[in-house]
Design a protein around this motif. Sequence first.
Motif, PDB file in Angstrom:
ATOM      1  N   ASP A  73      44.129  57.986  -2.230  1.00 58.61           N
ATOM      2  CA  ASP A  73      42.840  58.416  -2.759  1.00 58.61           C
ATOM      3  C   ASP A  73      42.929  59.145  -4.105  1.00 58.61           C
ATOM      4  N   VAL A  74      44.132  59.448  -4.564  1.00 63.07           N
ATOM      5  CA  VAL A  74      44.302  60.204  -5.815  1.00 63.07           C
ATOM      6  C   VAL A  74      43.566  59.585  -7.001  1.00 63.07           C
ATOM      7  N   PRO A  75      43.593  58.263  -7.199  1.00 65.58           N
ATOM      8  CA  PRO A  75      42.894  57.698  -8.370  1.00 65.58           C
ATOM      9  C   PRO A  75      41.370  57.818  -8.326  1.00 65.58           C
ATOM     10  N   ASN A  76      40.806  58.115  -7.173  1.00 60.42           N
ATOM     11  CA  ASN A  76      39.349  58.167  -7.036  1.00 60.42           C
ATOM     12  C   ASN A  76      38.784  59.447  -7.645  1.00 60.42           C
ATOM     13  N   PRO A  77      37.961  59.324  -8.677  1.00 60.92           N
ATOM     14  CA  PRO A  77      37.366  60.510  -9.289  1.00 60.92           C
ATOM     15  C   PRO A  77      36.587  61.326  -8.244  1.00 60.92           C
ATOM     16  N   GLY A  78      36.784  62.634  -8.306  1.00 61.55           N
ATOM     17  CA  GLY A  78      36.074  63.539  -7.416  1.00 61.55           C
ATOM     18  C   GLY A  78      36.778  63.821  -6.100  1.00 61.55           C
ATOM     19  N   VAL A  79      37.889  63.159  -5.832  1.00 61.71           N
ATOM     20  CA  VAL A  79      38.566  63.308  -4.545  1.00 61.71           C
ATOM     21  C   VAL A  79      39.054  64.742  -4.302  1.00 61.71           C
ATOM     22  N   TYR A  80      39.352  65.474  -5.360  1.00 62.05           N
ATOM     23  CA  TYR A  80      39.804  66.856  -5.216  1.00 62.05           C
ATOM     24  C   TYR A  80      38.653  67.857  -5.324  1.00 62.05           C
ATOM     25  N   LEU A  87      42.297  68.088 -13.129  1.00 62.52           N
ATOM     26  CA  LEU A  87      43.337  67.082 -12.899  1.00 62.52           C
ATOM     27  C   LEU A  87      43.097  65.872 -13.793  1.00 62.52           C
ATOM     28  N   ARG A  88      41.843  65.494 -13.943  1.00 58.00           N
ATOM     29  CA  ARG A  88      41.525  64.337 -14.781  1.00 58.00           C
ATOM     30  C   ARG A  88      41.824  64.617 -16.255  1.00 58.00           C
ATOM     31  N   LEU A  89      41.749  65.897 -16.670  1.00 58.76           N
ATOM     32  CA  LEU A  89      42.152  66.250 -18.038  1.00 58.76           C
ATOM     33  C   LEU A  89      43.658  66.060 -18.227  1.00 58.76           C
ATOM     34  N   ALA A  90      44.418  66.348 -17.185  1.00 65.39           N
ATOM     35  CA  ALA A  90      45.873  66.180 -17.249  1.00 65.39           C
ATOM     36  C   ALA A  90      46.280  64.727 -17.027  1.00 65.39           C
ATOM     37  N   ALA A  91      45.409  63.924 -16.430  1.00 63.99           N
ATOM     38  CA  ALA A  91      45.738  62.562 -16.014  1.00 63.99           C
ATOM     39  C   ALA A  91      46.283  61.655 -17.121  1.00 63.99           C
ATOM     40  N   PRO A  92      45.768  61.710 -18.362  1.00 67.78           N
ATOM     41  CA  PRO A  92      46.336  60.810 -19.381  1.00 67.78           C
ATOM     42  C   PRO A  92      47.839  60.994 -19.569  1.00 67.78           C
ATOM     43  N   GLN A  93      48.339  62.175 -19.309  1.00 68.31           N
ATOM     44  CA  GLN A  93      49.773  62.427 -19.428  1.00 68.31           C
ATOM     45  C   GLN A  93      50.511  62.071 -18.136  1.00 68.31           C
ATOM     46  N   LEU A  94      49.769  61.654 -17.123  1.00 67.28           N
ATOM     47  CA  LEU A  94      50.345  61.389 -15.813  1.00 67.28           C
ATOM     48  C   LEU A  94      50.193  59.933 -15.388  1.00 67.28           C
ATOM     49  N   GLU A  95      50.103  59.035 -16.338  1.00 64.91           N
ATOM     50  CA  GLU A  95      49.922  57.626 -16.010  1.00 64.91           C
ATOM     51  C   GLU A  95      51.018  57.157 -15.052  1.00 64.91           C
ATOM     52  N   LEU A  96      50.601  56.529 -13.980  1.00 64.30           N
ATOM     53  CA  LEU A  96      51.496  56.021 -12.943  1.00 64.30           C
ATOM     54  C   LEU A  96      52.251  57.118 -12.190  1.00 64.30           C
TER      55      LEU A  96
END
Length: 132
Positions: A73-80, A87-96
């Motif tokens: 479920d991590v890729p689903n926006p709003g799951v947290y 987390l979504r702000l940090a996500a571009p640096q966390l691809e894959l």
Amino acid sequence: MNRRMFCTASLAALALGSAGKVNAGQDVKFHFYGAEDCPPCMAFKRNHLSDVKAKGQALGFAVEDNIIAKTRDVPNPGVYGDRDPILRLAAPQLELVYPPIFFVSQGGEIVSVHAHIWRAALESARQLVNSA
């Protein structure tokens, strides 16, 4: 100025100076995002999270642990929930990259992203608080 007034003024200045440093450090947050079905996440939670929280409290930074039920479920926006946007702000640096995820923020801005390396995130938070 008499001695009593000098001591009182010195203590007040010291208290104000300490409060400013603590407030600056409180803007620093160590983030841990994980999932219950992630063995490395649960190992970190079991073996290290309480120590990281104690260090954060002693040094003056906050620790946020954010755990969901399923890794898928991590890729689903709003799951947290309300902690999802940072987390979504940090996500571009966390691809894959999947949990565990560790990063540091200050004042709502991402300062450093450490993927699975919690010790590096801890050191980054410590350095930020010490530089405040």
